[in-house]
Design an enzyme around this catalytic site. Structure first.
Site, PDB file in Angstrom:
ATOM      1  N   GLY A 182      41.771  50.805  42.739  1.00  0.00           N
ATOM      2  CA  GLY A 182      42.759  51.132  43.753  1.00  0.00           C
ATOM      3  C   GLY A 182      44.076  51.595  43.150  1.00  0.00           C
ATOM      4  O   GLY A 182      44.464  51.198  42.053  1.00  0.00           O
ATOM      5  N   THR A 231      44.497  44.509  42.520  1.00  0.00           N
ATOM      6  CA  THR A 231      44.062  45.696  43.237  1.00  0.00           C
ATOM      7  C   THR A 231      42.622  45.544  43.689  1.00  0.00           C
ATOM      8  O   THR A 231      41.858  44.755  43.139  1.00  0.00           O
ATOM      9  CB  THR A 231      44.120  46.955  42.351  1.00  0.00           C
ATOM     10  OG1 THR A 231      43.204  46.794  41.257  1.00  0.00           O
ATOM     11  CG2 THR A 231      45.508  47.235  41.852  1.00  0.00           C
ATOM     12  N   ASP A 232      42.260  46.340  44.691  1.00  0.00           N
ATOM     13  CA  ASP A 232      40.848  46.585  44.925  1.00  0.00           C
ATOM     14  C   ASP A 232      40.363  47.437  43.763  1.00  0.00           C
ATOM     15  O   ASP A 232      41.160  48.042  43.039  1.00  0.00           O
ATOM     16  CB  ASP A 232      40.640  47.295  46.265  1.00  0.00           C
ATOM     17  CG  ASP A 232      39.247  47.074  46.832  1.00  0.00           C
ATOM     18  OD1 ASP A 232      38.342  46.694  46.059  1.00  0.00           O
ATOM     19  OD2 ASP A 232      39.056  47.302  48.031  1.00  0.00           O
ATOM     20  N   TRP A 233      39.057  47.515  43.581  1.00  0.00           N
ATOM     21  CA  TRP A 233      38.496  48.135  42.375  1.00  0.00           C
ATOM     22  C   TRP A 233      38.834  49.632  42.310  1.00  0.00           C
ATOM     23  O   TRP A 233      38.442  50.399  43.164  1.00  0.00           O
ATOM     24  CB  TRP A 233      37.004  47.869  42.326  1.00  0.00           C
ATOM     25  CG  TRP A 233      36.663  46.637  41.533  1.00  0.00           C
ATOM     26  CD1 TRP A 233      35.716  46.539  40.561  1.00  0.00           C
ATOM     27  CD2 TRP A 233      37.273  45.344  41.609  1.00  0.00           C
ATOM     28  NE1 TRP A 233      35.707  45.255  40.034  1.00  0.00           N
ATOM     29  CE2 TRP A 233      36.650  44.505  40.645  1.00  0.00           C
ATOM     30  CE3 TRP A 233      38.292  44.794  42.369  1.00  0.00           C
ATOM     31  CZ2 TRP A 233      36.999  43.171  40.441  1.00  0.00           C
ATOM     32  CZ3 TRP A 233      38.654  43.461  42.175  1.00  0.00           C
ATOM     33  CH2 TRP A 233      37.998  42.680  41.217  1.00  0.00           C
TER      34      TRP A 233
END
Length: 779
Positions: A277, A273-275
């Protein structure tokens, strides 16, 4: 009777026995290691160790943050099984880590390389691979394992706050440049994470907005660059984006992360994931989002309980664990690499200086205003940004470097004399403006946010008359910065009244004295140019060139290097001309950063909850050229200090591979490089509506001496000419006559070749459909 020594290790508050028979990663099969893992250990591995100041097990964060201070995150270590924590670090323009460490007098600066948009403007895949190799070396030598880059989302709109990190409005340019970057970084034995997958084309309310995109536009525009990078470069990891895509968070989207990415494209790597996300860790595991970063205790608990309650099959968890372990065993940290903490920063500074010059775009050059003639010595340097040069954007795309060379410093190093009166006035003004714009230090995101640029100074007619009398040329720098968390405002796209007045007054005064005026654009994204571009003599689009920016610009202005960059996007006449302008935020409001709730704040409930991509496939030049809209500068445009001639175009076909060749000759007086662009126009009777032309291949020549000729060869497959039919869920090539257009820009076609193609079709999964209809633009 033999005695077995049994040791114990504390894992998350539990004593775990470790005997001589315990499998260890690298010495036992991954299957055996997974079989030996407890449920808690598996859950820990798919959930990152947290982020200091935000979340996570404080004890583990304390252990892992010391690996490479300032890195974005890590995976969870399981020492009894020989599984180390590996380090994940930003970012696209160079490694982002802390330059200072507690109790350590050494510095750990990294090289700030040119921004993504500048790299794309080189159109030079070999050069970008060399830049990637230098960045990857710093990743390796500073002890990181995976670089969270490159970012290759499409420039859907000029106001996107992260366009500086991205490459182009065209997926072929974005994909090819990204693939080269990945190859360069990974040649060091470290990994990359291509991002943000997918549809992350705005920052406004990015964690809660729904990108509503047709399957055709997705596959042809917004996913194609990722597909090219995945298939050509095999990045170690892919990072899912924050946004919803047609009603589903991308990190929870099985069709995106498994059906498309793995089943159709054949991707074998890991997805993270993005941080912060996404929202539902169970859905993320099921979708094939293997690693959740930076990780929270709540996510850990939900995954453990999900397995116990039958909501998450342990076999799915095992699958995701396997992909993470397969990534870990490739890392330098797992292999025991003895990193030096001493990359060759001097050599890398030379790389960034040279690479930046090749991506600068000469937009205008009347009467050979550039390069400076031999009699130009004294330069009147105007514009706050001349003295406070912008190396790159803010946020995770920033780099903690040792210095930034200003344009003032670059010109002085090149032997030019800068008026000291102007210098003193500007330095005083900038100091005052910066003090006035000091960020709120109580905001923990302040370091990620772009500071307001200083208001430009204006001068009396007498002052300008005096400057024109004693100077050989006027040089004006216009600056723009942008970054993560918020999109640019419309008034950032347009020039301010102070900038307009400054340009008008300086040009009037210097032209009256018979002196020339040159504009340098130190910007990260497109700005308005049509209303003022006729006033100066020359315009150099320098972008944001990294820490050596001032030197790189001076190399071009002086003629040491001939500019050879071309635009990877269109410059519109006005913002409203952009096809997405009615469906893109212009307020520049901060995106939601309520990470704990993974969604929008109450105050932002009506802030761009969704964006309808009504322009469909007509993005950038596909729109402007198909609908005959005027532009300020077209896609693919860029001047040189020399000229080029295109002759002898040919087209050959063999086994559904099309090879186009053309001779390119340097017909000017100085050495230079040329970019050759190959567009294709579909038959007029095509079943699906098509853009007027689409870029399918490109190449950059070597440096050609005056009079030198080179044969440029461009290849593409018949399948590269397919369009996506939503009705058939298939890539379809229509039968008929196709035009192969050899161009110096999308609006400067040098030669046209024709060939007939047979019809073909390749079936795909019927996925990623709109949840509700949107108003699709049709030709």
């Amino acid at each position: 009777m033999k005695k077995h020594i049994i040791s114990t290790i504390l894992i998350s508050g539990t004593l775990v026995a470790c005997s001589p028979g315990t499998p260890r990663l690298g010495k036992s099969s991954i299957d055996d290691v997974i079989a030996a893992m407890t449920l808690e250990e598996k859950a820990h591995l798919v959930v990152g160790t947290g982020m200091e100041g935000f979340s996570g097990d404080s004890a583990v964060v304390g252990e892992t943050k010391s690996l490479v201070p300032g890195a974005a995150g890590t995976t969870y270590p399981i020492h009894r099984l020989g599984i180390p924590a590996v380090v994940l670090a930003d970012g696209p323009a160079g490694l982002r880590i802390n330059p200072k460490r507690e109790g350590d007098s050494a510095t750990y600066y990294c090289t700030h390389f040119p921004i993504g948009t500048l790299l794309a403007s080189t159109w030079n895949q070999e050069l970008v691979q060399q830049v990637g190799s230098a960045i990857g070396n710093e990743v390796l030598e500073y002890g990181a394992d995976v670089l969270l880059a490159p970012a290759l989302n499409i420039h859907r709109n000029p106001l996107c706050g992260r366009n500086f990190e991205y490459y182009s409005e065209d997926p072929v340019v974005a994909g090819k440049i990204a693939a080269s970057y990945v190859k360069g970084v990974q040649s060091n034995g470290v990994g990359t994470s291509i991002k943000h997958f997918a549809g992350n084309n705005q920052e406004s309310n990015r964690m809660a907005t729904d990108a509503r995109i047709s399957p055709r536009a997705l596959r042809e525009i917004y996913l194609k660059g990722f597909e090219i990078a995945v298939k050509e470069a095999e990045p170690w990891t892919v990072m899912s984006s924050y946004n919803y895509l047609n009603g589903i968070y991308t990190s929870e989207n099985l069709e995106l992360l498994t059906t498309l990415l793995r089943n159709e494209w054949g991707y074998k790597g890991m997805v993270m994931t993005d941080w912060f996300g996404g929202k539902n860790p169970i859905a993320q595991m099921l979708a094939g989002n293997d690693l959740l970063e930076p990780g929270t205790p709540k996510q850990l608990e939900m995954i453990i309980n999900g397995v116990k309650q039958g909501k998450l099959s342990e076999s799915v968890l095992n699958r995701n664990v396997r992909r993470i372990l397969e990534m870990i065993i490739k890392t330098p940290r797992f292999k025991g690499y003895q990193y030096s903490n001493k990359p060759d920063l001097k050599a890398h500074a030379a790389v960034t200086r040279q690479s930046a010059t090749e991506g600068m775009v000469l937009l205008k050059n009347d009467n050979k205003a550039l390069p400076f003639s031999a009699d130009v010595k004294n330069v009147a340097l105007f514009g706050c940004t001349s003295y406070d040069f912008i190396a790159g954007g803010t946020g995770s795309g920033n780099v903690n470097r040792a210095y930034t060379v200003s344009l003032l410093e670059g010109l002085k190093s090149a032997g030019y004399i800068i008026d000291n009166t102007l210098k003193v006035a500007y330095e005083k003004h900038i100091a005052y403006e910066n003090k006035r714009n000091t960020p709120d230090k109580s905001n923990k995101y302040a370091t990620f946010m772009p500071l307001p640029r200083p208001t430009e100074m204006t001068f009396s007619q007498q002052t300008l008359k005096e400057q024109a009398a004693k100077s050989d040329v006027a040089l004006i720098t216009l600056g723009r910065t942008s970054g993560e968390f918020l999109d640019r405002k419309l008034n950032d796209f347009n020039l301010s009244k102070e900038e307009q007045q400054m340009l008008k007054d300086i040009c009037q005064a210097f032209h009256a004295a018979g002196k020339k005026v040159v504009i340098v654009l130190n910007i990260g994204g497109v700005i308005e140019t049509a209303s003022w571009k006729e006033t100066p003599d020359a315009i150099l689009l320098a972008w944001q060139a990294g820490q050596e920016g001032g030197n790189s610009v001076a190399d071009v202005l002086s003629g040491k290097t001939s500019p050879s960059g071309k635009l990877p996007m269109t410059f519109p006449i006005k913002f409203e001309d952009v096809a997405s302008s009615a469906n893109f935020p212009t307020e520049g409001k901060m995106s939601s950063m309520d990470f704990t709730n993974h969604g929008k704040k109450k105050s932002e409930e009506k802030l761009w909850d969704y964006s309808d991509y009504e322009e469909n496939i007509y993005v950038g030049y596909r729109y402007f050229d198909s609908f005959n809209k005027g532009v300020s500068y077209p896609f693919g445009y860029g001047l040189s200090y020399t000229t080029f001639q295109y002759t002898n175009p040919t087209l050959k076909t063999e086994n559904n591979v099309y090879t186009v060749t053309v001779n390119v000759k340097n017909t000017g007086q100085v050495a230079g490089k040329e970019i050759v662009e190959l567009y294709v126009s579909a038959p007029v009777n095509a079943k699906l509506p098509k853009p007027e032309k689409e870029l399918k291949a490109f190449a950059k020549t070597k440096e050609l001496k005056p009079g030198e000729t080179v044969v440029v060869s461009l290849k593409l497959n018949a399948t590269d000419l397919a369009s996506y039919s939503e009705k058939e869920s298939a890539w379809v090539v229509d039968e008929g006559s196709y035009k192969f257009l050899i161009g110096a820009s999308s609006r400067d076609i040098k030669a046209t070749l024709k060939t007939n193609l047979s019809a073909s079709s390749q079936k795909m999964h019927n996925i990623l459909n709109l949840q509700k209809p949107i108003n699709i633009l049709e030709k």
